[in-house]
Write a protein that holds these residues in place. Structure first.
Motif, PDB file in Angstrom:
ATOM      1  N   THR A   1      -3.889  -6.065  16.166  1.00  0.00           N
ATOM      2  CA  THR A   1      -3.209  -7.049  15.324  1.00  0.00           C
ATOM      3  C   THR A   1      -3.862  -7.124  13.959  1.00  0.00           C
ATOM      4  N   SER A   2      -5.187  -7.165  13.936  1.00  0.00           N
ATOM      5  CA  SER A   2      -5.917  -7.228  12.663  1.00  0.00           C
ATOM      6  C   SER A   2      -5.725  -5.958  11.855  1.00  0.00           C
ATOM      7  N   ILE A   3      -5.751  -4.794  12.527  1.00  0.00           N
ATOM      8  CA  ILE A   3      -5.558  -3.526  11.825  1.00  0.00           C
ATOM      9  C   ILE A   3      -4.160  -3.483  11.210  1.00  0.00           C
ATOM     10  N   GLY A   4      -3.166  -3.941  11.958  1.00  0.00           N
ATOM     11  CA  GLY A   4      -1.802  -3.979  11.432  1.00  0.00           C
ATOM     12  C   GLY A   4      -1.690  -4.883  10.218  1.00  0.00           C
ATOM     13  N   ARG A   5      -2.370  -6.026  10.247  1.00  0.00           N
ATOM     14  CA  ARG A   5      -2.332  -6.938   9.113  1.00  0.00           C
ATOM     15  C   ARG A   5      -2.997  -6.325   7.880  1.00  0.00           C
ATOM     16  N   ILE A   6      -4.133  -5.664   8.099  1.00  0.00           N
ATOM     17  CA  ILE A   6      -4.808  -5.002   6.984  1.00  0.00           C
ATOM     18  C   ILE A   6      -3.915  -3.932   6.371  1.00  0.00           C
ATOM     19  N   ARG A   7      -3.246  -3.153   7.203  1.00  0.00           N
ATOM     20  CA  ARG A   7      -2.358  -2.110   6.679  1.00  0.00           C
ATOM     21  C   ARG A   7      -1.238  -2.718   5.846  1.00  0.00           C
ATOM     22  N   ARG A   8      -0.673  -3.845   6.298  1.00  0.00           N
ATOM     23  CA  ARG A   8       0.389  -4.486   5.521  1.00  0.00           C
ATOM     24  C   ARG A   8      -0.144  -4.997   4.178  1.00  0.00           C
ATOM     25  N   MET A   9      -1.358  -5.563   4.193  1.00  0.00           N
ATOM     26  CA  MET A   9      -1.924  -6.086   2.948  1.00  0.00           C
ATOM     27  C   MET A   9      -2.293  -4.957   1.990  1.00  0.00           C
ATOM     28  N   LEU A  10      -2.822  -3.851   2.498  1.00  0.00           N
ATOM     29  CA  LEU A  10      -3.130  -2.704   1.639  1.00  0.00           C
ATOM     30  C   LEU A  10      -1.857  -2.142   1.022  1.00  0.00           C
ATOM     31  N   SER A  11      -0.787  -2.091   1.805  1.00  0.00           N
ATOM     32  CA  SER A  11       0.489  -1.595   1.289  1.00  0.00           C
ATOM     33  C   SER A  11       1.026  -2.524   0.200  1.00  0.00           C
ATOM     34  N   PHE A  12       0.878  -3.835   0.414  1.00  0.00           N
ATOM     35  CA  PHE A  12       1.326  -4.801  -0.595  1.00  0.00           C
ATOM     36  C   PHE A  12       0.549  -4.625  -1.895  1.00  0.00           C
ATOM     37  N   ILE A  13      -0.765  -4.496  -1.772  1.00  0.00           N
ATOM     38  CA  ILE A  13      -1.599  -4.330  -2.966  1.00  0.00           C
ATOM     39  C   ILE A  13      -1.219  -3.063  -3.708  1.00  0.00           C
ATOM     40  N   ASP A  14      -1.001  -1.979  -2.978  1.00  0.00           N
ATOM     41  CA  ASP A  14      -0.672  -0.713  -3.631  1.00  0.00           C
ATOM     42  C   ASP A  14       0.672  -0.796  -4.357  1.00  0.00           C
ATOM     43  N   ALA A  15       1.573  -1.611  -3.832  1.00  0.00           N
ATOM     44  CA  ALA A  15       2.890  -1.752  -4.467  1.00  0.00           C
ATOM     45  C   ALA A  15       2.852  -2.666  -5.683  1.00  0.00           C
ATOM     46  N   HIS A  16       1.807  -3.499  -5.818  1.00  0.00           N
ATOM     47  CA  HIS A  16       1.780  -4.515  -6.875  1.00  0.00           C
ATOM     48  C   HIS A  16       0.495  -4.500  -7.702  1.00  0.00           C
ATOM     49  N   TYR A  17      -0.302  -3.438  -7.613  1.00  0.00           N
ATOM     50  CA  TYR A  17      -1.608  -3.449  -8.285  1.00  0.00           C
ATOM     51  C   TYR A  17      -1.492  -3.522  -9.805  1.00  0.00           C
ATOM     52  N   THR A  18      -0.337  -3.173 -10.371  1.00  0.00           N
ATOM     53  CA  THR A  18      -0.170  -3.232 -11.831  1.00  0.00           C
ATOM     54  C   THR A  18       0.073  -4.664 -12.305  1.00  0.00           C
ATOM     55  N   GLU A  19       0.306  -5.581 -11.371  1.00  0.00           N
ATOM     56  CA  GLU A  19       0.620  -6.969 -11.705  1.00  0.00           C
ATOM     57  C   GLU A  19      -0.574  -7.862 -11.374  1.00  0.00           C
ATOM     58  N   PRO A  20      -0.629  -9.059 -11.950  1.00  0.00           N
ATOM     59  CA  PRO A  20      -1.622 -10.033 -11.484  1.00  0.00           C
ATOM     60  C   PRO A  20      -1.325 -10.379 -10.021  1.00  0.00           C
ATOM     61  N   ILE A  21      -2.325 -10.307  -9.171  1.00  0.00           N
ATOM     62  CA  ILE A  21      -2.123 -10.559  -7.744  1.00  0.00           C
ATOM     63  C   ILE A  21      -3.015 -11.713  -7.309  1.00  0.00           C
ATOM     64  N   GLN A  22      -2.429 -12.691  -6.649  1.00  0.00           N
ATOM     65  CA  GLN A  22      -3.167 -13.827  -6.135  1.00  0.00           C
ATOM     66  C   GLN A  22      -3.497 -13.620  -4.656  1.00  0.00           C
ATOM     67  N   LEU A  23      -4.594 -14.193  -4.242  1.00  0.00           N
ATOM     68  CA  LEU A  23      -5.021 -14.085  -2.846  1.00  0.00           C
ATOM     69  C   LEU A  23      -3.912 -14.516  -1.896  1.00  0.00           C
ATOM     70  N   GLN A  24      -3.222 -15.608  -2.228  1.00  0.00           N
ATOM     71  CA  GLN A  24      -2.199 -16.125  -1.326  1.00  0.00           C
ATOM     72  C   GLN A  24      -1.044 -15.146  -1.161  1.00  0.00           C
ATOM     73  N   GLN A  25      -0.730 -14.404  -2.223  1.00  0.00           N
ATOM     74  CA  GLN A  25       0.323 -13.399  -2.118  1.00  0.00           C
ATOM     75  C   GLN A  25      -0.056 -12.298  -1.132  1.00  0.00           C
ATOM     76  N   ILE A  26      -1.295 -11.879  -1.207  1.00  0.00           N
ATOM     77  CA  ILE A  26      -1.774 -10.845  -0.288  1.00  0.00           C
ATOM     78  C   ILE A  26      -1.712 -11.350   1.145  1.00  0.00           C
ATOM     79  N   ALA A  27      -2.190 -12.570   1.340  1.00  0.00           N
ATOM     80  CA  ALA A  27      -2.195 -13.158   2.682  1.00  0.00           C
ATOM     81  C   ALA A  27      -0.782 -13.301   3.224  1.00  0.00           C
ATOM     82  N   GLU A  28       0.131 -13.761   2.379  1.00  0.00           N
ATOM     83  CA  GLU A  28       1.506 -13.973   2.833  1.00  0.00           C
ATOM     84  C   GLU A  28       2.196 -12.674   3.212  1.00  0.00           C
ATOM     85  N   SER A  29       1.772 -11.553   2.621  1.00  0.00           N
ATOM     86  CA  SER A  29       2.377 -10.264   2.986  1.00  0.00           C
ATOM     87  C   SER A  29       2.097  -9.906   4.437  1.00  0.00           C
ATOM     88  N   ALA A  30       1.040 -10.496   5.010  1.00  0.00           N
ATOM     89  CA  ALA A  30       0.699 -10.254   6.412  1.00  0.00           C
ATOM     90  C   ALA A  30       0.892 -11.512   7.258  1.00  0.00           C
TER      91      ALA A  30
END
Length: 309
Positions: free
Chosen positions: A196-225
């Motif tokens: 479960t934790s590995i799956g969540r990390i993969r979703r958050m890494l994918s979110f970051i990679d899709a949005h790294y050019t933008e300002p990213i907030q911690l809550q956005q990363i968390a909400e992606s998982a």
């Protein structure tokens, strides 16, 4: 990290798609097997996963292998088997350079057709094994030493590509899979990853990679998982070994490094495209990470194409 394709003898950058899956090109090749030499010095590669099976060994120095929520320090002569689809990364620390030959190959390189016994009795069970994400290979264990010998020999053949080398490489890597399947009962079963934790990390890494050019907030990363900010911080620290903020900086720096070597756009424009709001901050972080300025790196990278291994 410097990545050399032993067939082309050119420096390359690690290429990930939007889901942090490393794109090696093996799955599109008529010979779905590739070899490279990675050079690490106070450096690391991004966390990633890929469809290929990976086998590698430390030729010089020492290297830390990060696999899911585990990590191992490999010394000269030791190696690793990484199963398909497994989250992993590599890093070298303490100013010790690591030379890391590795081979990645599609499972179909071994089994050929899914109608074959090689698929049904060997490769499929290996790929679907829930307790065999990886094996750390030691010279002190006979069957693992034999696997390391096969990997080294296969790498030599991939480097020199003598007539008919493809047959021998496939035979050697088939032996690797055969020995792993035969010795599966001997492999350390303490790979109790929290899926479960590995799956969540993969979703958050994918979110970051899709949005790294933008300002990213911690809550956005968390909400992606679908988790809290506190849980996001905990998972990053426990599995990735750093904070989301530091991971984003590392990702942006590596994207910038790739663009510096592959494009001619101005550093100011590149800075913005990689998510840095300040060019001076970007230059400061780039120098801290890579030991040189962006401008000097770009100038030096123009002469790397013909570098020998």
């Amino acid at each position: 990290m410097k990545y050399y394709n032993v067939l082309a003898k050119t420096e390359q950058q690690q290429v990930l798609n939007e889901d942090q899956k490393e794109m090696t090109g093996c799955n599109l090749s008529p010979f779905p097997c590739a070899a490279s030499i990675d050079h690490y010095f106070a450096d690391s590669c991004l966390w990633h996963w890929h469809d290929e099976i990976e086998v590698a060994y430390v030729q010089e120095g020492e290297l830390t292998v990060h696999i899911n929520d585990l990590q191992y320090l490999l010394h000269k002569g030791e190696g690793v088997f990484v199963n398909t689809g497994v989250l992993h990364s590599y890093s070298a620390e303490n100013n010790i350079q690591a030379v890391f030959p590795n081979i990645q190959f599609m499972p179909s390189f071994i089994y050929g057709s899914k109608d074959s016994v090689f698929w049904t009795d060997y490769v499929q069970p290996l790929m679907k094994s829930t307790n065999l994400s990886h094996i750390i290979l030691s010279e002190n264990i006979q069957w693992q030493r034999e696997i390391l010998t096969c990997i080294r020999r296969a790498f030599e053949l991939l480097e020199h590509t003598e007539l008919g080398y493809e047959f021998t490489v496939r035979s050697l890597l088939s032996d690797v899979i055969r020995m792993i399947c035969k010795s599966n009962s001997l492999v350390n079963k303490n790979q109790n990853h929290d899926s479960t934790s590995i799956g969540r990390i993969r979703r958050m890494l994918s979110f970051i990679d899709a949005h790294y050019t933008e300002p990213i907030q911690l809550q956005q990363i968390a909400e992606s998982a679908f988790i809290s900010g506190r849980e996001c911080l905990r998972l990053f620290q426990n599995i990735i070994g750093t904070s989301p903020k530091q991971y984003i900086i590392q990702l942006r720096l590596r994207k910038a490094k790739k663009m510096l070597s592959e494009t001619t756009i101005s550093i100011a424009e590149l800075c913005g495209q990689c998510g840095f709001q300040s060019q001076s901050y970007f230059t400061q972080m780039f120098r801290k990470q890579f030991g040189t300025s962006p401008a000097k790196y770009r100038k030096n990278s123009e002469n790397i194409g013909g570098m020998d291994i």
